[in-house]
Motif scaffolding. Structure first.
Motif, PDB file in Angstrom:
ATOM      1  N   ALA A 415      -7.515   6.507  -2.915  1.00  0.00           N
ATOM      2  CA  ALA A 415      -7.247   4.885  -3.175  1.00  0.00           C
ATOM      3  C   ALA A 415      -8.141   4.071  -2.227  1.00  0.00           C
ATOM      4  CB  ALA A 415      -5.598   4.588  -2.677  1.00  0.00           C
ATOM      5  N   ARG A 416      -9.684   4.110  -2.611  1.00  0.00           N
ATOM      6  CA  ARG A 416     -10.564   3.585  -1.808  1.00  0.00           C
ATOM      7  C   ARG A 416     -10.265   2.157  -1.716  1.00  0.00           C
ATOM      8  NH1 ARG A 416     -16.226   5.089  -4.334  1.00  0.00           N
ATOM      9  NH2 ARG A 416     -16.932   3.634  -2.501  1.00  0.00           N
ATOM     10  N   LEU A 417      -9.405   1.565  -2.208  1.00  0.00           N
ATOM     11  CA  LEU A 417      -9.038   0.028  -2.329  1.00  0.00           C
ATOM     12  C   LEU A 417      -8.269  -0.207  -1.051  1.00  0.00           C
ATOM     13  CD1 LEU A 417      -9.278  -2.627  -3.981  1.00  0.00           C
ATOM     14  CD2 LEU A 417      -7.109  -2.082  -4.981  1.00  0.00           C
ATOM     15  N   LEU A 418      -7.773   0.924  -0.468  1.00  0.00           N
ATOM     16  CA  LEU A 418      -6.981   0.841   0.796  1.00  0.00           C
ATOM     17  C   LEU A 418      -7.918   1.019   1.939  1.00  0.00           C
ATOM     18  CD1 LEU A 418      -3.539   2.383  -0.447  1.00  0.00           C
ATOM     19  CD2 LEU A 418      -4.232  -0.143  -0.269  1.00  0.00           C
ATOM     20  N   ASP A 419      -8.897   1.259   1.782  1.00  0.00           N
ATOM     21  CA  ASP A 419     -10.123   1.659   2.817  1.00  0.00           C
ATOM     22  C   ASP A 419     -10.316   0.608   3.747  1.00  0.00           C
ATOM     23  OD1 ASP A 419      -9.663   4.383   2.428  1.00  0.00           O
ATOM     24  OD2 ASP A 419     -11.378   4.631   1.364  1.00  0.00           O
ATOM     25  N   GLY A 420     -10.587  -0.657   2.975  1.00  0.00           N
ATOM     26  CA  GLY A 420     -11.152  -1.838   3.713  1.00  0.00           C
ATOM     27  C   GLY A 420     -11.574  -2.949   2.518  1.00  0.00           C
ATOM     28  N   PRO A 421     -11.760  -3.865   3.256  1.00  0.00           N
ATOM     29  CA  PRO A 421     -12.330  -5.206   2.169  1.00  0.00           C
ATOM     30  C   PRO A 421     -13.080  -4.631   1.069  1.00  0.00           C
ATOM     31  CG  PRO A 421     -12.669  -6.001   4.451  1.00  0.00           C
ATOM     32  CD  PRO A 421     -12.609  -4.334   4.516  1.00  0.00           C
ATOM     33  N   ALA A 422     -12.661  -5.253   0.020  1.00  0.00           N
ATOM     34  CA  ALA A 422     -13.393  -5.043  -1.344  1.00  0.00           C
ATOM     35  C   ALA A 422     -14.005  -6.183  -1.965  1.00  0.00           C
ATOM     36  CB  ALA A 422     -12.527  -4.402  -2.381  1.00  0.00           C
ATOM     37  N   PRO A 423     -15.445  -6.387  -2.488  1.00  0.00           N
ATOM     38  CA  PRO A 423     -15.889  -7.316  -3.009  1.00  0.00           C
ATOM     39  C   PRO A 423     -15.133  -8.237  -4.144  1.00  0.00           C
ATOM     40  CG  PRO A 423     -17.443  -5.518  -2.610  1.00  0.00           C
ATOM     41  CD  PRO A 423     -16.191  -5.076  -2.355  1.00  0.00           C
ATOM     42  N   ALA A 424     -14.752  -7.200  -4.717  1.00  0.00           N
ATOM     43  CA  ALA A 424     -13.664  -7.870  -5.977  1.00  0.00           C
ATOM     44  C   ALA A 424     -12.611  -8.564  -5.693  1.00  0.00           C
ATOM     45  CB  ALA A 424     -13.273  -6.547  -7.149  1.00  0.00           C
ATOM     46  N   HIS A 425     -12.108  -8.432  -4.350  1.00  0.00           N
ATOM     47  CA  HIS A 425     -10.876  -8.985  -4.016  1.00  0.00           C
ATOM     48  C   HIS A 425     -11.206  -9.799  -2.469  1.00  0.00           C
ATOM     49  CE1 HIS A 425      -8.817  -7.088  -7.354  1.00  0.00           C
ATOM     50  NE2 HIS A 425      -9.127  -5.766  -6.678  1.00  0.00           N
ATOM     51  N   PRO A 426     -11.931 -10.733  -2.665  1.00  0.00           N
ATOM     52  CA  PRO A 426     -12.453 -11.370  -1.543  1.00  0.00           C
ATOM     53  C   PRO A 426     -11.324 -12.051  -0.659  1.00  0.00           C
ATOM     54  CG  PRO A 426     -13.013 -12.807  -3.178  1.00  0.00           C
ATOM     55  CD  PRO A 426     -12.841 -11.460  -3.687  1.00  0.00           C
ATOM     56  N   GLU A 427     -10.120 -12.474  -1.428  1.00  0.00           N
ATOM     57  CA  GLU A 427      -8.921 -13.128  -0.831  1.00  0.00           C
ATOM     58  C   GLU A 427      -8.223 -12.129  -0.050  1.00  0.00           C
ATOM     59  OE1 GLU A 427      -9.207 -14.292  -5.424  1.00  0.00           O
ATOM     60  OE2 GLU A 427      -9.457 -12.503  -4.103  1.00  0.00           O
ATOM     61  N   VAL A 428      -8.347 -10.871   0.015  1.00  0.00           N
ATOM     62  CA  VAL A 428      -7.409  -9.696   0.564  1.00  0.00           C
ATOM     63  C   VAL A 428      -8.000  -9.506   2.120  1.00  0.00           C
ATOM     64  CG1 VAL A 428      -6.301  -7.548   0.512  1.00  0.00           C
ATOM     65  CG2 VAL A 428      -6.798  -9.124  -1.709  1.00  0.00           C
ATOM     66  N   LEU A 429      -7.238  -9.836   2.865  1.00  0.00           N
ATOM     67  CA  LEU A 429      -7.889  -9.621   4.377  1.00  0.00           C
ATOM     68  C   LEU A 429      -6.958  -8.326   4.872  1.00  0.00           C
ATOM     69  CD1 LEU A 429      -7.681 -13.086   5.634  1.00  0.00           C
ATOM     70  CD2 LEU A 429      -9.553 -12.048   4.634  1.00  0.00           C
ATOM     71  N   PHE A 430      -7.637  -7.628   5.542  1.00  0.00           N
ATOM     72  CA  PHE A 430      -7.294  -6.244   6.294  1.00  0.00           C
ATOM     73  C   PHE A 430      -6.947  -6.452   7.721  1.00  0.00           C
ATOM     74  CE2 PHE A 430      -8.432  -4.265   2.467  1.00  0.00           C
ATOM     75  CZ  PHE A 430      -7.949  -3.040   2.407  1.00  0.00           C
ATOM     76  N   GLN A 431      -5.871  -6.638   8.168  1.00  0.00           N
ATOM     77  CA  GLN A 431      -5.212  -6.871   9.384  1.00  0.00           C
ATOM     78  C   GLN A 431      -5.217  -5.661  10.239  1.00  0.00           C
ATOM     79  OE1 GLN A 431      -5.396  -9.860  10.074  1.00  0.00           O
ATOM     80  NE2 GLN A 431      -5.087 -11.211   8.255  1.00  0.00           N
ATOM     81  N   ARG A 432      -5.978  -5.785  11.427  1.00  0.00           N
ATOM     82  CA  ARG A 432      -5.928  -4.329  12.393  1.00  0.00           C
ATOM     83  C   ARG A 432      -5.462  -4.881  13.675  1.00  0.00           C
ATOM     84  NH1 ARG A 432      -8.350  -0.728   9.046  1.00  0.00           N
ATOM     85  NH2 ARG A 432      -9.848  -1.700   7.648  1.00  0.00           N
TER      86      ARG A 432
END
Length: 433
Positions: A415-432
């Motif tokens: 699930a590469r989508l869960l690895d980090g920010p994706a250009p296709a979904h700029p609204e989604v922020l990964f909080q660390r």
């Protein structure tokens, strides 16, 4: 917040404003209690604010907050977004009774009962008509609680087109099971779009209505149960009391889902197509307090392998021992559910999660972004000024990340989508944190 229902009757606008001000369930993701709605129609808005409410986060009335300018023509039909997976989908409904438990909100009603929608991968071309979205009585109560009293809208919302067929034959094979739990005061139908998407991608999905925890639940005999649990929240004298009741809601839903798992995967299953379920792979997701219930259920029932909380406060905290290394996704609004923001239960929950975990927030989203509300509201000409994310983006983001998470957690797929920010979904922020 500013609320206006432009070019609609002044009474409806006043009701919507009063609902926002009076929201005793504005605790980071609960709906306005039914009793507050009733008072709002008869009392001035400024008189409805309890002393403690000023410290609470104002609630948007379910994102049905302000209409588009002008008085738009009433649409002839509403439709959910089409599922994107390779499977056709079917839908069944179960009405179950747990004779081991008394209903916690109305003990006089007797044994605890559940209404469950089951969406599943189906053979293409099989089945009858499209499954109905929700009963009109439920739609009327849901809209009225949000201050929307257009007489044509309950019928329109109830008749929203779905993409699942009744009496469809299951596709061959066995599929992981995903449990879905709706927000407090919200019917299970509002998670139909997500359920259909997951079913189209090869999951069996069981979405439960928890009686007396929704604005309206219509039983098979025609009776409509209203939100006694909302009244219980409303009756509390302070924030601590309300939180205690809401924690009991989440813990009670864990018991509901353990019972449902017994009835779906036990030796004498209640569902005619139970053979389609792979009981070794079970996930759970929920919106608002349903997201809290996902963590509560995982803490109480080892059979649930992965969980998702969509914008819900952990009124029932994540277990201090963690979740035995099982994966969990926190998907919420930004900035309200960012680290260090208003809902500190997410910071505390994050620290306790002890398996694969992700904390994602979505810019321009609102509490109901993760449900069918944006798609239906947009077609009715309704917008929420506090949540400008479009219905299309709301749908795409919710589907993409929830599906990717369950593909990884239940199927072991990358699930590469869960690895980090994706250009296709700029609204989604990964909080660390």
């Amino acid at each position: 917040m500013t609320i206006s229902l432009r070019n609609r009757r002044a009474g409806a606008a006043a009701t919507a404003t009063a609902l926002a001000l009076a929201s005793l369930a504005a605790l980071a993701g609960t709906a306005t209690p039914a009793s507050a709605s009733r008072r709002a129609t008869a009392t001035a808005a400024t008189a409805l604010v309890p002393a403690s409410a000023a410290a609470l986060k104002p609630a948007s009335p379910a994102a049905f907050a302000s209409s588009a300018s002008g008085d738009p023509a009433v649409p002839s039909a509403l439709t959910l977004p089409r599922p994107t997976g390779p499977y056709a989908t079917g839908r069944d409904t179960l009405f179950l009774t747990d004779h081991e438990r008394t209903d916690p909100w109305v003990p006089a009603a007797g044994a605890r009962q559940l209404l469950v929608s089951l969406h599943y991968p189906a053979r293409p071309g099989s089945g009858g008509d499209p499954a109905p979205y929700m009963p009109e009585a439920e739609a009327r109560l849901m809209l009225a609680q949000r201050g929307l009293d257009d007489p044509e809208w309950p019928g329109l919302v109830a008749a929203t087109r779905t993409f699942s067929r009744t009496d469809a034959r299951p596709a061959p094979g066995r599929f992981p099971l995903v449990l879905l739990s709706p927000g407090f005061g919200t019917p299970r139908a509002t998670l139909t779009g997500l359920a259909e998407e997951l079913a189209s991608r090869g999951y069996v999905v069981a979405t439960a209505d928890h009686p007396y925890e929704s604005t309206g639940t219509e039983l098979p005999d025609g009776r409509v149960l209203t939100c006694a649990a909302c009244d219980e929240v409303d009756a509390q004298p302070d924030d601590a009391g309300r939180r205690e009741v809401l924690a009991a809601v989440s813990a009670g839903r864990a018991a509901d889902f353990s019972f449902l798992l017994d009835r779906l995967t036990g030796p004498r299953p209640a569902w005619r197509h139970a053979r389609a379920i792979d009981a070794r792979r079970v996930g759970m997701a929920g919106h608002s307090i349903g997201g809290d219930a996902a963590a509560s259920t995982m803490a109480a029932d080892r059979r649930v392998d992965a969980g998702v909380n969509m914008d819900g406060t952990f009124f029932d905290p994540v277990a201090a021992r963690g979740l035995d290394g099982r994966p969990f996704l926190m998907l919420g609004t930004d900035p309200d559910h960012a680290p260090g923001a208003g809902d500190t239960s997410w910071d505390e929950g994050w620290a306790r999660l002890d398996g694969f975990k992700r904390w994602l927030t979505v810019r321009d989203s609102g509490h109901f972004t993760f449900t069918d509300t944006p798609a239906i509201g947009e077609q009715l000409g309704i917008v929420d000024p506090d949540a400008p994310l479009s219905a299309a983006r709301s749908t795409t983001i919710t589907r993409a990340y929830v599906t990717a998470f369950f593909d990884r957690g239940l199927r072991g797929r990358p699930a590469r989508l869960l690895d980090g920010p994706a250009p296709a979904h700029p609204e989604v922020l990964f909080q660390r944190p």
